[in-house]
Scaffold this active site. Structure first.
Site, short mmCIF file in Angstrom:
data_model
loop_
_atom_site.label_atom_id
_atom_site.label_comp_id
_atom_site.label_asym_id
_atom_site.label_seq_id
_atom_site.Cartn_x
_atom_site.Cartn_y
_atom_site.Cartn_z
N ASN A 58 -14.53 7.65 -22.67
CA ASN A 58 -14.83 6.16 -22.88
C ASN A 58 -13.44 5.59 -23.04
O ASN A 58 -12.61 5.88 -24.08
CB ASN A 58 -15.57 6.16 -24.17
CG ASN A 58 -16.02 4.74 -24.61
OD1 ASN A 58 -15.60 3.77 -24.20
ND2 ASN A 58 -16.95 4.62 -25.63
N HIS B 289 -21.02 0.63 -18.40
CA HIS B 289 -20.00 1.04 -19.25
C HIS B 289 -20.20 2.69 -19.38
O HIS B 289 -20.82 3.23 -19.88
CB HIS B 289 -20.09 0.63 -20.69
CG HIS B 289 -19.06 1.15 -21.84
ND1 HIS B 289 -17.83 1.09 -21.43
CD2 HIS B 289 -19.27 1.52 -22.98
CE1 HIS B 289 -17.29 1.72 -22.40
NE2 HIS B 289 -18.15 1.99 -23.62
N CYS C 153 -15.83 -2.65 -26.11
CA CYS C 153 -16.41 -2.04 -24.94
C CYS C 153 -17.12 -2.92 -23.88
O CYS C 153 -17.11 -2.67 -22.88
CB CYS C 153 -17.23 -0.79 -25.33
SG CYS C 153 -16.44 0.61 -26.26
#
Length: 330
Positions: free
Chosen positions: A287, A257, A120
């Protein structure tokens, strides 16, 4: 950085593009096949829907769409680039890299192209890497892409993980330009990358060519990830402020993020960043790992929030653990 000499090179954002697959899977769709509810998912994550790539849409295709959009936004063509970096944890193949496939699809036969894997945190890692290439003088313009098809990695029978992730891609075009060497310069002002491999078992994929010879599925200890995330985010963001002589009050936008609304809110509160400065898009696409930051940047730029000259902080934390930040004058 504030102590830089006049005439310092900066990596300036010239173009921005994004792509989300057409298929949308809502929380209500997941209610039909899992023991979960829209209320449960929204309350714990802030996610309302995610996009899922079609069978004929590998990661490279998503990245290509975002790349073309970023180049068009910059008013450039592939001939103007000399570097392509793709951040991804879901490549089409073990090799060749996604980056070389995007390079070929763009008709680019010069320069260098490679993938970078930091889960990520991948987009921030890739941006920082491209920045180093541009500041060295070895390259002039870079295409940095975050692209993922996490729908291929999740176990769709595991309600604790499959509700969290989606597919997508985002890209930026960077160009080396001379600034004055102050925090008023346009471009990447500073970046800070961290990792700690001791946390492997908290967020990982249980497969790979050298172990199980399979792709495997994503596994996560959600509470442990949350427990570490806020402190790690605060660490690298504080370092960025220290390096540039700026504070949370100087920020125009905080673009984290997009993993979990609760992590985003807790991080902003810990850092003293006003809620009105936080860009949140996790409800729209879940996500998307390395793609989430450029996707959020694109939404905020396209709706008029992010404007040229704005001070923008990006940050991420992902499996490994890895975590990273970058401060950008848009």
């Amino acid at each position: 950085m504030t102590d830089a000499a006049p005439g310092k090179l900066r990596s300036v954002v010239l173009g921005l593009g994004s792509y989300l697959p057409k298929r949308i899977v809502s929380n209500f769709d997941l209610e039909k096949v899992l023991e979960t509810t829209d209320e449960w998912i929204v309350q714990r994550t802030g996610i309302r829907q995610r996009h899922v790539a079609a069978e004929d849409e590998p990661t490279s295709q998503l990245g290509l769409y975002a790349a073309r959009a970023a180049l068009a936004d910059a008013g450039l063509t592939a001939a103007d680039l000399d570097l392509v970096i793709v951040a991804t944890s879901t490549p089409d193949y073990t090799f060749p890299s996604v980056a070389t496939q995007v390079q070929a699809a763009l008709g680019m036969t010069h320069g260098a192209a490679f993938d970078l894997q930091a889960v990520c945190s991948g987009f921030v890692y890739a941006l920082a890497t491209a920045d180093k290439f541009l500041l060295s003088g070895s390259h002039k313009r870079a295409l940095v892409i975050g692209a993922e098809t996490f729908s291929r990695l999740v176990d769709w029978t595991d309600r604790t993980t499959c509700v969290l992730f989606g597919d997508g891609a985002g890209a930026v075009v960077l160009e080396a330009q001379h600034g004055e060497g102050t925090a008023r310069d346009r471009g990447v002002l500073t970046s800070h990358l961290r990792s700690d491999g001791r946390h492997r078992d908290k967020l990982y994929v249980d497969g790979g060519p050298s172990t199980t010879r399979t792709v495997g599925h994503l596994r996560m200890a959600g509470r442990e990830v949350f427990r570490h995330a806020v402190g790690m985010v605060a660490d690298v963001v504080t370092e960025a402020f220290r390096a540039t002589g700026t504070t949370a009050a100087d920020l125009d936008w905080f673009v984290p993020h997009q993993a979990n609304r609760r992590i985003i809110d807790a991080s902003a509160e810990k850092l003293g960043i006003a809620p009105g400065k936080v860009v949140i898009t996790v409800d729209l696409h879940g996500n998307t790992s390395a793609a989430s930051i450029p996707l959020a940047l694109a939404v905020a730029r396209d709706d008029g929030r992010i404007k040229q000259g704005d001070l923008v902080m990006i940050e991420a934390m992902g499996g490994g653990f890895t975590w990273a930040s970058a401060l950008i004058r848009w």
